[in-house]
Scaffold this motif. Sequence first.
Motif, PDB file in Angstrom:
ATOM      1  N   LEU A   1      -5.908   5.595  -9.600  1.00 23.81           N
ATOM      2  CA  LEU A   1      -7.350   5.345  -9.520  1.00 23.81           C
ATOM      3  C   LEU A   1      -8.153   6.092 -10.586  1.00 23.81           C
ATOM      4  O   LEU A   1      -9.102   5.525 -11.149  1.00 23.81           O
ATOM      5  CB  LEU A   1      -7.866   5.663  -8.117  1.00 23.81           C
ATOM      6  CG  LEU A   1      -7.344   4.727  -7.014  1.00 23.81           C
ATOM      7  CD1 LEU A   1      -7.985   5.074  -5.671  1.00 23.81           C
ATOM      8  CD2 LEU A   1      -7.591   3.264  -7.361  1.00 23.81           C
TER       9      LEU A   1
ATOM     10  N   ILE B   1     -11.229  -4.332  -9.088  1.00 20.96           N
ATOM     11  CA  ILE B   1     -10.150  -4.338  -8.097  1.00 20.96           C
ATOM     12  C   ILE B   1     -10.227  -5.670  -7.362  1.00 20.96           C
ATOM     13  O   ILE B   1     -11.187  -5.956  -6.646  1.00 20.96           O
ATOM     14  CB  ILE B   1     -10.283  -3.155  -7.118  1.00 20.96           C
ATOM     15  CG1 ILE B   1     -10.216  -1.834  -7.877  1.00 20.96           C
ATOM     16  CG2 ILE B   1      -9.199  -3.224  -6.054  1.00 20.96           C
ATOM     17  CD1 ILE B   1     -10.427  -0.607  -7.006  1.00 20.96           C
TER      18      ILE B   1
ATOM     19  N   SER C   1      -9.463  -1.468   0.661  1.00 24.04           N
ATOM     20  CA  SER C   1      -9.375  -0.018   0.851  1.00 24.04           C
ATOM     21  C   SER C   1      -9.562   0.723  -0.470  1.00 24.04           C
ATOM     22  O   SER C   1     -10.243   1.761  -0.527  1.00 24.04           O
ATOM     23  CB  SER C   1      -8.018   0.324   1.462  1.00 24.04           C
ATOM     24  OG  SER C   1      -7.831   1.714   1.541  1.00 24.04           O
ATOM     25  N   LEU C   2      -8.984   0.200  -1.527  1.00 24.28           N
ATOM     26  CA  LEU C   2      -9.111   0.856  -2.832  1.00 24.28           C
ATOM     27  C   LEU C   2     -10.550   0.804  -3.343  1.00 24.28           C
ATOM     28  O   LEU C   2     -11.026   1.761  -3.977  1.00 24.28           O
ATOM     29  CB  LEU C   2      -8.172   0.193  -3.843  1.00 24.28           C
ATOM     30  CG  LEU C   2      -6.674   0.354  -3.579  1.00 24.28           C
ATOM     31  CD1 LEU C   2      -5.870  -0.440  -4.600  1.00 24.28           C
ATOM     32  CD2 LEU C   2      -6.260   1.819  -3.593  1.00 24.28           C
TER      33      LEU C   2
ATOM     34  N   GLN D   1      -2.107   6.393  -5.579  1.00 22.40           N
ATOM     35  CA  GLN D   1      -3.559   6.309  -5.719  1.00 22.40           C
ATOM     36  C   GLN D   1      -4.140   7.527  -6.434  1.00 22.40           C
ATOM     37  O   GLN D   1      -5.108   7.402  -7.191  1.00 22.40           O
ATOM     38  CB  GLN D   1      -4.206   6.145  -4.349  1.00 22.40           C
ATOM     39  CG  GLN D   1      -3.846   4.840  -3.657  1.00 22.40           C
ATOM     40  CD  GLN D   1      -4.669   4.599  -2.408  1.00 22.40           C
ATOM     41  OE1 GLN D   1      -5.843   4.994  -2.327  1.00 22.40           O
ATOM     42  NE2 GLN D   1      -4.076   3.946  -1.420  1.00 22.40           N
TER      43      GLN D   1
ATOM     44  N   GLU E   1       0.779  -1.234   0.000  1.00 23.67           N
ATOM     45  CA  GLU E   1       0.000   0.000   0.000  1.00 23.67           C
ATOM     46  C   GLU E   1       0.814   1.289   0.000  1.00 23.67           C
ATOM     47  O   GLU E   1       0.247   2.367  -0.184  1.00 23.67           O
ATOM     48  CB  GLU E   1      -0.921   0.020   1.217  1.00 23.67           C
ATOM     49  CG  GLU E   1      -0.191   0.095   2.544  1.00 23.67           C
ATOM     50  CD  GLU E   1      -1.136  -0.072   3.728  1.00 23.67           C
ATOM     51  OE1 GLU E   1      -1.121   0.808   4.613  1.00 23.67           O
ATOM     52  OE2 GLU E   1      -1.869  -1.073   3.770  1.00 23.67           O
TER      53      GLU E   1
END
Length: 219
Positions: A56, A89, A76-77, A52, A45
């Motif tokens: 993302l 994901i 979490s993503l 991110q 992470e």
Amino acid sequence: MKMTKYSHSCVRFEKAGAVLVLDPGNFSEVEEALEGADAILVTHEHADHIDQERVLPILSEREDLRLYAPAPLAASLREAVEEEVRGRILDVQPDSAFEIAGIGIRSFGGQHALIHPLIPMVRNLAYLIEGGIYHPGDSFIVPNGLKATTLLLPIHAPWSKVGEVIDFLISCGAETAYPIHDALLNGNGRKIVEKHLERFGGMYGTRYVSLASGDVVDV
């Protein structure tokens, strides 16, 4: 298979039209690395392994792109993206074997190397690509029961010292080693580290080859 090294720990693999990108972090050329990619594979992470804020939005825009990560990070993503993106994901479990876009993957380990007792540990998975190329993420986990032919070697980190890097290089026993996790080294410091890796790698049968961002090799 073609491998392109980008800054720090980001690498791009291309095989028979499929493109897999590992660890597009905040030291890396994320947009360039992900151009035309089929999938993203993440070891852990920390932002130097997944940016991110840049990754993302690209994942949201590209319906054909998937992201694979250790289960806690994947969860979490999924919370950080729109509902329609969450299904792309996917969790990766330790000690598993699977395929991404026709490229074989095995996972090893499960824990990030210790930085300091006051810094919480996070999940880290190492990956063996196509049965021979080993990316350990932020760990010195030696793959059990096999010998990788190509090692992607973290040559400098807050969690390591040069002696540990040398020992990991020797323990893996790969034919060839290429550098990753190198963004915190300046030019002079890198020369010192790589001189040791060339010397000790050669003594134990591993050819260490320095790469710069953008370099392409066949693996």
